[in-house]
Design an enzyme around this catalytic site. Structure first.
Site, PDB file in Angstrom:
ATOM      1  N   GLU A 265      -4.457  -8.850   0.248  1.00 37.95           N
ATOM      2  CA  GLU A 265      -5.070  -8.490   1.530  1.00 37.95           C
ATOM      3  C   GLU A 265      -6.544  -8.246   1.301  1.00 37.95           C
ATOM      4  OE1 GLU A 265      -2.756  -5.778   3.907  1.00 37.95           O
ATOM      5  OE2 GLU A 265      -4.574  -4.820   4.684  1.00 37.95           O
TER       6      GLU A 265
ATOM      7  N   GLU B 221       0.815  -1.230   0.000  1.00 40.20           N
ATOM      8  CA  GLU B 221       0.000   0.000   0.000  1.00 40.20           C
ATOM      9  C   GLU B 221       0.841   1.269   0.000  1.00 40.20           C
ATOM     10  OE1 GLU B 221      -2.790  -0.326   3.209  1.00 40.20           O
ATOM     11  OE2 GLU B 221      -3.822  -2.047   2.338  1.00 40.20           O
TER      12      GLU B 221
END
Length: 896
Positions: A458, A383
């Site tokens: 995720e 991220e």
């Protein structure tokens, strides 16, 4: 660390061996706490609302460690290495006051060549480590200190480098080979030749292949010996049968073995396919993975290996077949477990940065882990805001390139939570596109990029509090029916459904398999740990555990009924009952009366509204109309006694083995009491210790390092650890006010423990001396040198031998820091040998005189005084004879 002021101090500060403060070899650490490693000091600290919420409201700060060790004269000429598997977070290491290593990550290991800096014989070596845990790398609890193992490694001058054995099997045209590469290093003073033998043993320990190669290694150089091992019909490594082979490399100098190392490996083929997802040994396997951090109840990040094994075993019980170690390198012993247990691993780098310091962290990770059959995917980031940019693409491209230099057999991914639709982004440099959440983009992205393999890196991020079945935002409690997704995520059921129904998505990595300290989203204080886990911080199952077990377990029937059945005051009211099962149908009965029966929904699970009545509620799993499994929950009475349930029955007496023991309460009929909150105290007898307690309550502020813990919704955990050279029995007792106590006996089995560097009594050597020019007349022993005079007197270290000189006198001067436990009027300032007549002066006071000229040991008693003393030795040489300080000079504890 003292401030550097004045010319003399500044001058010395620029020299190799002038560590200051606790870095100095002679620093007084007599008042410091003694402890064993691994160690996490943050988990020992109380919760503090003013501390960082993401770090779990625990103070971290700066800490120091010091250790003394002796090296025998027989080690001279060998290669000596100091290894730290991980230190949180930034750290600096000194050997004998010399800086030897600095690191900028709390997750990577280091192997430090300390050969140039060590002393041999009776003088101990001083290791000092400064740990800056104020530095942060993550947004979760990271702990503080030397929290993984530390090692002293002694090798021949010609040796196999640390992580220098690469032996990863490859399949070419249906033929299996292991292209073995052994990196050799030499700290010798001349070039040398070595022969490397590589031996492959199968899971039963039988030798199945062997090869040899020779190499020539320059002095202070390195070389690679390459050996190709051919293997016919190996037993493949798979999830069901994780067959682990071992490759052993032996280095010989002529006929003599001088070094050896070995790694475990496995034969398996892996491929991420754009249409079929992940293929293991040619068969499509859906990745049923979880993300986990590395802290556990009671122990923080200093997690014993046996507790790691417990954690992984619990995840396998849930049906997990893959682990994403988020977002950093795991301990190497954990990867060994993953190999043996049949778990896939996404091995993740911490820092998205191709600059030299951070690239070194990435390449270290790959070198260390590239032999493990469990590792199927490298991840270079998580991220990152730059993921959508050209800069992100260029950074990714360089990091992928470096990985491919070291390992061409595994694809590289990055966990992206956006940025996939820009013209050039990080995904364009990856082998497998990793998607964090973004279920809405699955189909469209696959359609636009049909050749790119995709996986969820995720997903989910749903909230639960173990044992709670109604959300209460004011109390910061989340219900366990899987109806509390985060704003960016999905329920456990919806996230898996979106992945399971799309073959082109390789699989799932649920956020998270277990709770962790810090990031107590969606709350802050008093919540101090996360709500995301399918299990809590102690490894106790939440509702999500049973959901995934029903979704993922294929080899046995599964059925689980929730919630508990203690609802006093709600008689006649409907209670939401969730049944999770992998069967065809489920039936619910209350007090032997059928309430309902449904076809199993493999995604949404099954739900019943059951009017509450005390008694027995049961879920029955049916296949082809026959019962294959059932689960029963009964209404309990008040708690009357405690129960201790150990994870195993015995511990190894090696000082490392540890065991979680579950603490619960039962009523008068022996039924578990799911709402019990009693405070429980513990005591332990035998060769062991309680190293931590926990209960999985994210809002609890009770101490982790304690001898008591409250039950939380019926459960708590106490972790016991054996002592080194332990044997016999550990007796753990639990007590709670108003309840009958419990006791459990655990065998402690004597084992052959691995060698341990012996503890050494610290001495204070006087190493750095100023030496005056020779003088024909007796000088004043208390002559004062100007602070800026660095050259009229010389610099030297014992032994200092002066040949016959025209001048008869010299002064030798050094400073010494006197440890508090030596400043008692008994300490001895011992000279291994003084040649010539001599006087010993300390702080301007004459303490002793040697009247014989012949070389001989000498000692004076040091009176009580200041913490720092100035020692001056006046030596008068006898004409025609050598003089000087011929041996070590050390301040030692005096006789009592």
């Amino acid at each position: 660390m003292p401030a550097i002021k004045g010319h003399g101090m500044s001058y010395q500060n620029g020299k190799a061996n002038n560590g200051w403060g606790p870095a100095a070899a002679d620093f007084d650490d007599s008042g410091w706490r003694r402890l064993d490693l691994p160690h996490d000091w943050a988990v020992e600290n109380p919760f503090d609302r003013d501390e960082n919420v993401s770090q779990g409201y625990r103070a971290r700060g700066i800490g120091w460690y010091r250790r003394y060790l002796q090296l025998p004269e027989t080690d001279r000429g060998r290669h000596i290495e100091l290894q730290f598997d991980a230190i949180a977070t930034h750290s600096t290491v000194w050997i004998n006051g010399i800086v030897v290593d600095r690191r900028w990550s709390g997750y990577d290991g280091r192997s430090i060549d300390i050969t140039p800096y060590v002393r041999y014989g009776t003088d101990p070596n001083t290791i000092a480590v400064r740990v800056d845990a104020d530095a942060q790398e993550g947004w979760w609890y990271e702990g503080a200190g030397i929290y993984r193992h530390s090692w002293l490694v002694k090798r021949d001058a010609l040796h196999i480098a640390t992580d220098g054995l690469h032996a990863n099997p490859v399949n070419q045209g249906g033929r299996w080979t292991i292209p073995v590469e052994v990196t050799l290093q030499s700290s010798a003073k001349a070039a040398s030749d070595g022969t490397v033998d590589a031996v492959l043993t199968d899971p039963a320990g039988r030798e199945v292949a062997r090869g040899s190669a020779r190499a020539r290694i320059d002095a202070l150089g390195s070389a690679i010996a390459r050996i190709k091992l051919e293997v016919r019909d190996p037993k493949l490594w798979s999830l069901a049968q994780p067959n682990v082979y071992r490759v052993r490399a032996v280095l010989r100098d002529r006929a003599n073995e001088i070094d050896r190392t070995e790694v475990q490996t496995g034969f398996r083929s892996i491929r991420f396919d754009a249409d079929r997802g992940f293929l293991l040994n040619g068969e499509a396997v859906k990745i049923q993975g979880v993300c986990i951090h590395q802290d556990h109840a009671g122990v923080g990040v200093a997690v014993p290996e046996a507790i790691w094994e417990f954690r992984l075993r619990r995840l396998k019980e849930m049906g997990t077949n893959a682990i994403r170690f988020a977002h950093n390198a795991p301990a190497t012993e954990v990867l060994d477990m993953a190999d043996r247990m049949g778990l896939l691993v996404m091995d993740e780098n911490r820092h998205f940065n191709p600059s030299p310091d951070y690239m070194q962290q990435l390449t270290w990770l790959v070198r260390r882990d590239r032999n493990h059959p469990s590792v199927v995917l490298w991840s270079i980031f998580n991220e990152e805001p730059l993921q959508s940019t050209e800069a992100g693409y260029e950074m990714s491209r360089r990091m992928v390139h470096e990985i491919k230099k070291l390992d061409t057999t595994r694809p590289v991914t990055g966990a992206m939570h956006g940025g996939l639709t820009t013209a050039l982004n990080a995904a364009d440099a990856l082998d497998v596109v990793g998607l964090n959440y973004q279920t809405w983009i699955y189909d469209d992205y696959h359609k636009k990029h049909p050749k790119r393999p995709l996986t969820s890196t995720e997903d989910t991020s749903a909230f639960m509090t173990r044992g709670e079945y109604a959300s209460d935002r004011k109390a910061q409690v989340m219900g366990s029916y899987d109806d509390e997704p985060s704003s960016w995520g999905n329920t456990h059921r919806d996230a898996w459904k979106a992945i399971a129904q799309r073959p082109f998505i390789a699989g799932s990595f649920v956020w998270t398999g277990m709770d962790y300290r810090g990031e107590p989203t969606p709350y802050e204080w008093p919540s101090a740990s996360s709500f995301f886990g399918a299990m809590d911080l102690a490894g106790f199952a939440k509702g999500a555990f049973w959901i995934h077990q029903a979704q993922w377990v294929k080899d046995r029937p599964v059925v689980k009924l929730q919630p508990h059945w203690n609802w006093t005051g709600r008689e006649g009211q409907d209670i939401h009952v969730m049944v999770t099962s992998n069967a065809q149908r489920v039936r619910v009965l209350l007090n032997d009366r059928t309430i309902g029966e449904q076809a199993v929904d493999p995604y949404e699970m099954n739900h019943f509204q059951v009017p509450y009545a005390p008694g027995r509620i049961e879920a029955v799993a049916l296949r082809d109309g026959k019962e294959v499994a059932h689960d029963v929950v009964e209404t309990s009475g008040a708690p009357v006694s405690l129960v201790l349930t150990p994870d195993r029955q015995a511990l190894a007496g090696d000082g490392l083995d540890a065991m979680p023991v579950t603490v619960s309460a039962v009523d008068a009929r022996g039924r578990p009491v799911p709402l019990a909150q009693d405070k429980v105290s513990f005591s332990l007898e035998g060769q062991g210790a309680i190293i931590g307690v926990g209960n999985g309550d994210p809002n609890s502020h009770e101490a982790d390092k304690a001898s008591a813990r409250s039950l939380f919704n019926g459960l708590a955990q106490v972790i016991v650890q054996s002592r080194r050279d332990g044997r016999g029995v550990l007796r753990l007792r639990a007590h709670a006010e108003g309840l009958q106590g419990a006791e459990v006996e655990l065998a402690v089995n004597a084992v052959h423990a691995s060698p341990r560097v012996p503890d050494v009594e610290p001495t204070t050597p006087l190493q750095s001396w100023r030496v005056s020019p020779p003088a024909t007349t007796r000088p004043d022993p208390n002559v004062v040198l100007a602070e800026n005079d660095m050259n009229s007197w010389g610099w030297d270290e014992p032994p200092m031998r002066r040949g016959p000189e025209a001048g008869a006198f010299r002064l030798y001067r050094s400073g010494v820091n006197v440890r508090a436990d030596r400043n008692d009027g008994r300490a001895q300032l011992s000279f291994g040998g003084i040649a010539g007549k001599a006087e010993v002066w300390v702080d301007g006071v004459k303490l002793g005189e040697k009247i014989q000229a012949e070389p001989a040991p000498f000692a004076v008693t040091l009176p009580r005084g200041a913490a720092h003393r100035e020692v001056t030795v006046l030596i008068e040489a006898v004409q025609g004879q050598a003089s000087g300080l011929w041996g070590r000079v050390v301040l030692e504890r005096g006789a009592r």
